[in-house]
Structure formats: C-alpha cells, structure tokens
Design a protein around this motif. Structure first.
Motif, PDB file in Angstrom:
ATOM      1  N   CYS A   1      -3.383  -5.387   1.768  1.00 33.70           N
ATOM      2  CA  CYS A   1      -3.959  -5.007   2.102  1.00 33.70           C
ATOM      3  C   CYS A   1      -3.986  -5.759   3.398  1.00 33.70           C
ATOM      4  CB  CYS A   1      -5.167  -4.406   2.770  1.00 33.70           C
ATOM      5  SG  CYS A   1      -5.663  -2.685   1.513  1.00 33.70           S
TER       6      CYS A   1
ATOM      7  N   ARG B   1       0.285  -1.252   0.108  1.00 31.87           N
ATOM      8  CA  ARG B   1       0.029   0.192   0.109  1.00 31.87           C
ATOM      9  C   ARG B   1       0.508   1.888   0.302  1.00 31.87           C
ATOM     10  NH1 ARG B   1      -3.407   0.423   4.824  1.00 31.87           N
ATOM     11  NH2 ARG B   1      -4.438   1.904   4.176  1.00 31.87           N
TER      12      ARG B   1
ATOM     13  N   TRP C   1      -6.203  -6.094  -4.634  1.00 32.29           N
ATOM     14  CA  TRP C   1      -6.394  -5.277  -3.226  1.00 32.29           C
ATOM     15  C   TRP C   1      -6.954  -6.002  -2.258  1.00 32.29           C
ATOM     16  CZ3 TRP C   1      -3.962  -0.868  -2.620  1.00 32.29           C
ATOM     17  CH2 TRP C   1      -3.894   0.027  -0.839  1.00 32.29           C
TER      18      TRP C   1
END
Length: 271
Positions: free
Chosen positions: A258, A214, A254
């Motif tokens: 995360c 990230r 994604w």
C-alpha cells in the motif's frame, strides 16, 4: 527431475516428442497452470537459477515463479525430451534504464524446422512459442511484434494491454555469470521493482489476470479492467482464487504494498 510430475502439474497427457506440437502444448499448459509471481523476493527468501530448485518450487510445492524459474524449468524439461535449447539473455526496459537491465530476463531459443522463441517468463506475454521471424505475431487475439533493432539486438513488443511493453534480447547464449549477478540485484536491491512490490500474472481461458501491487487486473485483447484491493485478507484471497497460490504469509506484505503503490503505478494502475 521427474518429467511426469511436471506433465501432471501442467495437465499435459500426450506423447512428448521434440516437435512443434509438443512445444506448443507444454508452453500453453505451463502458462495456464503455473503463475508468474515474485512472492519469495518480497518475503526476502533466497532465489536460485538452478532448474532443480525451480522444479521443487513450481512443481512439488505448486508455487509460481519469475522468468529465471519459469523459463529455467521449461528449458530443462525441453532438453530432457530431446529439444535443442539455447538460453538467451533478455533486457526489459533497456531504453529507459541503460545497462542495468542486462540479463534481467531469460529467453529460450528452440531449434526445430526453424528457430522458435519460447518464453513462459514474461508475465502477460505470448501464450505460445513463435517463430524467430521479424514482424507481427498474433496469438489468442493479442498482437505482438518482433523487431530487428541492429546487428546485435532484437526487440519483442508485448500486446497493447500488457504490463512491460517490451524486452530486448540477443541471439548469443546467455552468460551464467551475468544472469546470476542480475538475479541477485533484482532480488535484493531496493531499486528493483521485484523488491518494491508484489507482482503476479496468470493466463486463463478467457484472458489474463494480473496483480500490480494493489491493482487486480483482468486483461483481454480489447481492453483491461482494474479493481483496487483494500485489505490484506482480500490480497491473500485473490492470490488463492485467481493464481492458485496458497500463501497466507503474503498478508504481511500488505502495508508495504500500500505504501509503495501510488509511487510505482499511479493512475496507470487504476486504468
């Protein structure tokens, strides 16, 4: 291999000769135009050591790649021009990880008036080729160092604000079997950082940009700034804007990015 297409991809418009001027121009142009990235590993796609496959991916399809593709392509181009090139086996984090990293990096030795190291596959490493000479090497305000460890190994120390701090390498030609086995492990093992999260680097006229999970980072000789991305849409937009990667399919990565971010990078990725 269409050498002119590669020249067009990296913005090289001079006359290609087997000399230091050409080597430096190609090295700089490659790193400015083609990002380092591991999206294919993240997406579970098969990886190849064939320079022709790297050409198709990095030039024809205008993607980026990791060390085997970046240095594999550059090495093939240099040989076509008439350079004498030796592919050498590198080892990132050898002290910390023992024998597992052997062959996890591909390095090029280029013979000119003296040997030079060419490496467009170390992410946020050096922008230009440098002489195979022990000691300090400075480029674009960043300080690097080549250290003689013993009779077999040399160590390239990255600049102070870099990602991976160093890699070791030997001067012997790389074993294709070792490179193939390590490439396979890096692209498939759940213990591989390349499988665990997305990484990207690109040299720009005013520094280096990177993605570590990230963490979107801007790196300059005097420091680095990090912003944490907050959505898949933002992640895909940064890939396109800062790395020239048109990869909407990366949005599917994604949730895993995360989930793994703090475990992999913690406070380091926020600094």
């Amino acid at each position: 291999m269409d050498i002119q297409a590669y020249f067009d991809r990296i913005g090289f418009s001079g006359t290609a000769r087997p000399d230091l001027e050409t080597l430096t121009a190609l090295h700089r142009g490659h790193l400015r135009a083609i990002p380092y990235e591991n999206l294919d590993v993240q997406l579970g796609r098969p990886m190849s050591l064939d320079p022709l496959d790297a050409f198709d991916k990095l030039v024809t399809r205008r993607r980026g790649g990791w060390c085997y593709e970046m240095n594999g392509l550059l090495g093939a181009v240099l040989q076509d021009i008439g350079f004498s090139v030796t592919r050498m086996s590198g080892s990132v984090s050898r002290d910390e990880r023992g024998d597992r990293p052997l062959g996890n990096h591909l390095v090029l030795r280029v013979e000119l008036d003296r040997p030079y190291i060419a490496d467009v596959g170390f992410g946020d490493g050096i922008l230009e080729p440098f002489p195979l000479a022990i000691g300090a090497h400075r480029c674009e305000g960043y300080d690097f160092r080549l250290e003689d460890l013993d009779s077999e190994w040399l160590r390239f120390h990255n600049h102070a604000n870099g990602g991976a701090p160093y890699f070791d390498f030997t001067l012997a030609p790389a074993s294709p079997e070792q490179l193939s086995a390590t490439c396979r492990w890096l692209s498939t093992s759940p213990d591989s950082i390349f499988v665990q999260t997305a990484l990207a680097f690109r040299h720009t006229p005013d520094g280096i940009v990177s993605l570590l999970g990230r963490a979107h980072r801007r790196i300059r000789p005097d420091g680095k700034q990090t912003i944490l991305l907050n959505s898949a849409e933002e992640f895909v937009a940064v890939l396109e804007r800062d790395f020239d990667l048109d990869a909407p399919e990366a949005a599917a990565l994604w949730p895993a990015i995360c989930a793994k971010h703090e475990e992999l990078f913690g406070a380091e990725a926020r600094s």
